[in-house]
Design an enzyme around this catalytic site. Structure first.
Site, PDB file in Angstrom:
ATOM      1  N   ARG A  55      45.619 -48.047 -89.749  1.00  0.00           N
ATOM      2  CA  ARG A  55      46.961 -48.057 -89.139  1.00  0.00           C
ATOM      3  C   ARG A  55      47.501 -49.482 -89.078  1.00  0.00           C
ATOM      4  O   ARG A  55      48.702 -49.717 -89.055  1.00  0.00           O
ATOM      5  CB  ARG A  55      46.927 -47.411 -87.750  1.00  0.00           C
ATOM      6  CG  ARG A  55      48.255 -47.444 -87.013  1.00  0.00           C
ATOM      7  CD  ARG A  55      48.396 -46.345 -85.962  1.00  0.00           C
ATOM      8  NE  ARG A  55      47.262 -46.268 -85.067  1.00  0.00           N
ATOM      9  CZ  ARG A  55      47.010 -47.084 -84.037  1.00  0.00           C
ATOM     10  NH1 ARG A  55      47.850 -48.084 -83.786  1.00  0.00           N
ATOM     11  NH2 ARG A  55      45.950 -46.932 -83.277  1.00  0.00           N
ATOM     12  N   TYR A 108      73.150 -41.744 -93.877  1.00  0.00           N
ATOM     13  CA  TYR A 108      72.268 -40.583 -93.969  1.00  0.00           C
ATOM     14  C   TYR A 108      72.175 -39.909 -92.593  1.00  0.00           C
ATOM     15  O   TYR A 108      72.086 -40.592 -91.568  1.00  0.00           O
ATOM     16  CB  TYR A 108      70.885 -41.056 -94.448  1.00  0.00           C
ATOM     17  CG  TYR A 108      69.830 -39.989 -94.382  1.00  0.00           C
ATOM     18  CD1 TYR A 108      69.944 -38.837 -95.145  1.00  0.00           C
ATOM     19  CD2 TYR A 108      68.724 -40.125 -93.546  1.00  0.00           C
ATOM     20  CE1 TYR A 108      68.983 -37.845 -95.069  1.00  0.00           C
ATOM     21  CE2 TYR A 108      67.760 -39.139 -93.474  1.00  0.00           C
ATOM     22  CZ  TYR A 108      67.899 -37.999 -94.233  1.00  0.00           C
ATOM     23  OH  TYR A 108      66.953 -37.014 -94.165  1.00  0.00           O
ATOM     24  N   ASP A 181      69.889 -49.822 -95.973  1.00  0.00           N
ATOM     25  CA  ASP A 181      69.108 -48.741 -96.577  1.00  0.00           C
ATOM     26  C   ASP A 181      69.434 -48.733 -98.070  1.00  0.00           C
ATOM     27  O   ASP A 181      70.558 -48.412 -98.479  1.00  0.00           O
ATOM     28  CB  ASP A 181      69.496 -47.409 -95.910  1.00  0.00           C
ATOM     29  CG  ASP A 181      68.643 -46.240 -96.402  1.00  0.00           C
ATOM     30  OD1 ASP A 181      68.172 -46.288 -97.551  1.00  0.00           O
ATOM     31  OD2 ASP A 181      68.494 -45.270 -95.641  1.00  0.00           O
ATOM     32  N   LYS A 206      62.134 -41.217-102.578  1.00  0.00           N
ATOM     33  CA  LYS A 206      63.193 -40.988-103.563  1.00  0.00           C
ATOM     34  C   LYS A 206      62.862 -41.711-104.878  1.00  0.00           C
ATOM     35  O   LYS A 206      61.855 -41.431-105.487  1.00  0.00           O
ATOM     36  CB  LYS A 206      64.529 -41.425-102.962  1.00  0.00           C
ATOM     37  CG  LYS A 206      64.804 -40.799-101.578  1.00  0.00           C
ATOM     38  CD  LYS A 206      64.942 -39.314-101.680  1.00  0.00           C
ATOM     39  CE  LYS A 206      65.222 -38.564-100.391  1.00  0.00           C
ATOM     40  NZ  LYS A 206      64.752 -39.011 -99.127  1.00  0.00           N
TER      41      LYS A 206
HETATM   42  C1  PLP Z   1      69.516 -42.703 -97.751  1.00  0.00           C
HETATM   43  C2  PLP Z   1      68.328 -42.095 -97.087  1.00  0.00           C
HETATM   44  N1  PLP Z   1      67.640 -42.801 -96.188  1.00  0.00           N
HETATM   45  C3  PLP Z   1      66.555 -42.292 -95.561  1.00  0.00           C
HETATM   46  C4  PLP Z   1      66.129 -41.005 -95.801  1.00  0.00           C
HETATM   47  C5  PLP Z   1      64.931 -40.459 -95.069  1.00  0.00           C
HETATM   48  O1  PLP Z   1      63.821 -40.541 -95.877  1.00  0.00           O
HETATM   49  P1  PLP Z   1      62.508 -39.605 -95.697  1.00  0.00           P
HETATM   50  O2  PLP Z   1      62.928 -38.214 -96.007  1.00  0.00           O
HETATM   51  O3  PLP Z   1      61.545 -40.214 -96.657  1.00  0.00           O
HETATM   52  O4  PLP Z   1      62.079 -39.751 -94.276  1.00  0.00           O
HETATM   53  C6  PLP Z   1      66.816 -40.231 -96.748  1.00  0.00           C
HETATM   54  C7  PLP Z   1      66.349 -38.845 -97.027  1.00  0.00           C
HETATM   55  O5  PLP Z   1      67.004 -38.068 -97.673  1.00  0.00           O
HETATM   56  C8  PLP Z   1      67.942 -40.783 -97.396  1.00  0.00           C
HETATM   57  O6  PLP Z   1      68.655 -40.073 -98.299  1.00  0.00           O
END
Ligand code: PLP
Length: 391
Positions: A55, A108, A181, A206
């Site tokens: 961890r 998001y 992000d 992704k």
């Molecule tokens: C732009 C963006 N940020 C964060 C996330 C969250 O990621 P995770 O599903 O890996 O927790 C997503 C998920 O679709 C996303 O599209």
């Protein structure tokens, strides 16, 4: 080294016997044994010492962190169990009750949910901005409690690209920590740290991992002091990356530049063709000249990315029919993998909303989101044409 090389030549530690394994070893161990109490105590001092407990740090996870830091041109990184782990970890580590966050309106949904929760339970004030005008950051951040600016390189599903250089410069001048992000652009299309961001967060689920087989997240820091400040909080949170997830992510990342080229080329070709189709009333893709973010996108991105959305003339029913009729593309919620995926928010994630509520959320009833994969574009186009024609 250039980006393609950095994606392939991952950080690797020397191996027993002096030779170097080409594939980073998967160290699937929760803990590490020591010969003396003093050595163990010393190893617990910080994020970069000997491995003690996974961890806190693990060789496979560290290889991912170092490679990601290299791709984003950061000083260091922390890997997480998911993108939401990374976003929640960074926000919880940096914010205190009473702080103010300036956030792009089109984020998001999971990020919106964390911000709303923090606002309700810890009295953190969230000010929403469009992301198109640095003056909005200056106006919102005059408040002395402003701590953090949260943006996305490419917003989903609108394809909005905020004016990163202007917004990040405004945040820096005001002493506000900026978090971007970069999941939808990936470091191939944009490196926000080079544009002045303090932290980049990723859903490595992704494009970075790219094969729809692993969940993961990461935060990459421009400044190592900031990483060291965030690290103890993330160890407490426990949303750490699992070694096998880190290994799969590293394996995917080696081909990231190649895949991004195909995602971008396929998405740009489909966006243009969809724009010319009689059944489609609007296409949202930042590499199209008519998109509101086109000028900014050409400045901050090196490609339009793999995500596009389009509106169908037949509204909600047409959108639902389309996602059920495609045969090459699959109906699934994620994005960024090698296969093309479609969703129709009005009949899936937002199905409870009526017309007025959908409009308030900025989602047209006939809007279809497509995460364009790396298949042959002619197959994807024929699939889309057939699904559109059968109405
Ligand atoms: C732009 C963006 N940020 C964060 C996330 C969250 O990621 P995770 O599903 O890996 O927790 C997503 C998920 O679709 C996303 O599209």
């Amino acid at each position: 080294m250039e980006l393609n090389t950095r994606a392939v030549h991952v950080f690797n530690e020397p191996f027993q016997g002096g030779s170097w394994p080409l594939s980073v070893p998967l160290v699937q161990s929760s803990a590490f044994a020591f010969d003396s109490a003093a050595e163990l105590a010393e190893a617990m001092a910080g994020p970069d010492g000997q491995y003690v407990y996974s961890r806190r740090g693990n060789p496979t996870v560290r290889a991912l962190e170092q490679t990601l830091a290299g791709l984003e041109q950061g000083a260091g990184a922390i890997a997480f169990a998911s993108g939401m782990g990374a976003i929640s970890g960074v926000l919880l580590a940096l914010l205190r009750p009473g702080d103010r966050v300036v956030a792009q309106r089109c984020l998001y949904g999971g990020s919106h949910a964390v911000l709303s929760d923090l606002a309700e339970r810890y009295g953190i004030e969230v000010v929403r901005i469009s992301g198109d005008d640095p003056a909005e950051v200056e106006a919102a951040a005059v408040h002395p409690a402003t701590r953090l600016l949260l943006l996305e390189t490419i917003a989903n599903p609108t394809g909005q690209v905020p004016d990163l250089p202007g917004l990040l410069a405004a945040a820096r001048a005001l002493g506000v920590t900026s978090v971007v992000d970069n999941s939808l652009a990936s470091p191939v299309l944009c490196r926000p740290l080079e544009l002045g961001a303090d932290i980049v967060v990723h859903s490595t689920t992704k494009y970075l991992s790219g094969h729809s087989d692993v969940l993961g997240g990461a935060a990459v820091f421009a400044d190592d002091e900031l990483r060291r400040r965030v690290w103890p909080r993330t160890v407490e949170l426990g949303a750490c990356a699992d070694p096998f997830a880190a290994w799969l992510t590293l394996r995917g990342m080696a081909t990231l530049p190649l895949r991004m080229r195909e995602h971008c080329a396929n998405a740009a070709a489909l966006a243009e063709r969809l724009e010319g189709h009689a059944g489609v009333t609007a296409v949202h893709y930042p590499w199209l000249a008519g998109h509101p973010s086109y000028a900014v996108a050409r400045k901050v991105l090196s490609g339009g990315g793999g995500l596009l959305s389009f509106e169908l003339a037949g509204g909600r029913e047409a959108g639902r029919d389309f996602i059920e009729r495609v045969r090459v593309a699959r109906l699934a919620l994620s994005l960024g993998g090698v296969e093309t995926l479609v969703t129709h928010p009005a009949s899936t994630s937002h199905r409870e909303l009526d017309g007025a509520a959908l409009a308030a959320a900025g989602i047209a009833p006939g809007l279809v989101r497509m995460s364009v994969g790396i298949e042959d574009v002619e197959d994807l186009w024929r699939d889309a044409e057939l699904a559109l024609a059968r109405r």
